[in-house]
Design a protein around this motif. Structure first.
Motif, PDB file in Angstrom:
ATOM      1  N   ILE A   1       0.896  -1.200  -0.015  1.00 50.04           N
ATOM      2  CA  ILE A   1       0.010  -0.104  -0.058  1.00 50.04           C
ATOM      3  C   ILE A   1       0.759   1.229  -0.115  1.00 50.04           C
ATOM      4  CG2 ILE A   1      -1.955  -1.003   1.207  1.00 50.04           C
ATOM      5  CD1 ILE A   1      -1.023  -0.052   3.923  1.00 50.04           C
TER       6      ILE A   1
ATOM      7  N   MET B   1     -10.284  -1.318   1.788  1.00 50.51           N
ATOM      8  CA  MET B   1      -9.515  -2.494   2.121  1.00 50.51           C
ATOM      9  C   MET B   1     -10.131  -3.396   3.125  1.00 50.51           C
ATOM     10  SD  MET B   1      -6.048  -0.765   2.230  1.00 50.51           S
ATOM     11  CE  MET B   1      -5.114  -2.010   3.241  1.00 50.51           C
TER      12      MET B   1
ATOM     13  N   VAL C   1      -8.901  -6.698   4.285  1.00 48.95           N
ATOM     14  CA  VAL C   1      -7.643  -6.612   4.411  1.00 48.95           C
ATOM     15  C   VAL C   1      -7.252  -5.414   5.508  1.00 48.95           C
ATOM     16  CG1 VAL C   1      -5.505  -5.550   3.277  1.00 48.95           C
ATOM     17  CG2 VAL C   1      -7.290  -7.061   2.115  1.00 48.95           C
TER      18      VAL C   1
ATOM     19  N   LEU D   1      -6.503  -1.426  -7.892  1.00 49.01           N
ATOM     20  CA  LEU D   1      -5.909  -2.642  -7.290  1.00 49.01           C
ATOM     21  C   LEU D   1      -5.101  -3.099  -8.528  1.00 49.01           C
ATOM     22  CD1 LEU D   1      -6.370  -4.570  -4.999  1.00 49.01           C
ATOM     23  CD2 LEU D   1      -7.733  -6.147  -6.402  1.00 49.01           C
TER      24      LEU D   1
ATOM     25  N   PHE E   1     -12.618  -7.051  -3.882  1.00 46.77           N
ATOM     26  CA  PHE E   1     -12.510  -5.565  -4.188  1.00 46.77           C
ATOM     27  C   PHE E   1     -13.401  -5.122  -5.466  1.00 46.77           C
ATOM     28  CE2 PHE E   1      -8.531  -5.866  -1.680  1.00 46.77           C
ATOM     29  CZ  PHE E   1      -8.564  -4.445  -1.299  1.00 46.77           C
TER      30      PHE E   1
END
Length: 222
Positions: free
Chosen positions: A13, A26, A31, A192, A212
């Protein structure tokens, strides 16, 4: 079940502007960084997550693309500006996250003549030399790129370069430094990104892409 470091999924990230917008996205994809991540005094670059098979690394945006392209990280989030600048063949950007909106633009000092007539060579300060050269080449101008990683706005007033190419969101930073936006190059959003080989060999990568993508579609439908 605990996982060896060899089997840990590494999610890269970026430090900076995208991160605050990325964290809730996320979280909805499961995540989630463990405690300590939000501590401003924490200088760590690697962080555990609530999943025992995943770690986060927090690095510069340009380095996110490099780690993922070379397979050191399998998944990441980065702006489309970085993806276009590097154009790594092993990098795949399957999901536009619809966050981190800004644009890459050319800027110059207010009041300075920036017409392209009779200009064949121009010195430009930027951290995007490839995108900058392509933009000016399309206009028949050879751009000599002076690579800066920050403080781009100082370059024109100090005589380092007549123009700069940098990210612009509100335009306030340009205005505060006596600059004006003169030509947008590309709109930018956060994406992403995944390593192509990892996507083929590790089902967890495909599961993250699906999570995502579903979140992005839900936000757009709301």
């Amino acid at each position: 079940m605990t996982h060896s470091d060899n089997n840990l999924l590494t999610f890269a990230i970026p430090k900076g502007r995208i991160l605050d917008e990325a964290l809730p996205v996320m979280a909805r994809a499961n995540v989630i960084p463990e405690d300590g991540f939000h501590d401003k005094s924490n200088r760590s670059l690697s962080f555990a997550t609530t999943r025992d098979d995943m770690r986060l690394i927090r690095v510069r945006a340009f380095d996110v693309a490099t780690f993922v392209a070379h397979g050191a990280a399998q998944v990441g989030i980065v702006g489309s500006d970085v993806i276009e600048e590097f154009d790594y063949p092993d990098l795949y950007a399957p999901v536009d996250l619809n966050i981190g909106y800004c644009r890459l633009s050319v800027a110059a000092e207010k009041g300075v003549d920036v017409s392209d007539k009779n200009v064949s060579h121009l010195r430009v300060a930027t951290k995007y030399p490839n995108l900058t050269r392509r933009h000016f080449e399309a206009r028949g101008i050879q751009a000599e790129c002076v690579k800066l990683n920050g403080a781009m706005e100082l370059a024109p007033s100090l005589g380092l370069a007549r123009q700069i190419v940098d990210l612009v969101s509100s335009g306030q930073t340009l205005k505060d430094n006596g600059l004006v936006e003169i030509a947008p190059i590309m709109d930018v959003t956060a994406r992403l990104i995944v390593n192509r080989a990892a996507l083929k060999t590790d089902p967890r990568v495909g599961e993250l892409v699906a999570a995502f993508r579903a979140d992005t579609e839900n936000r757009q439908a709301a």
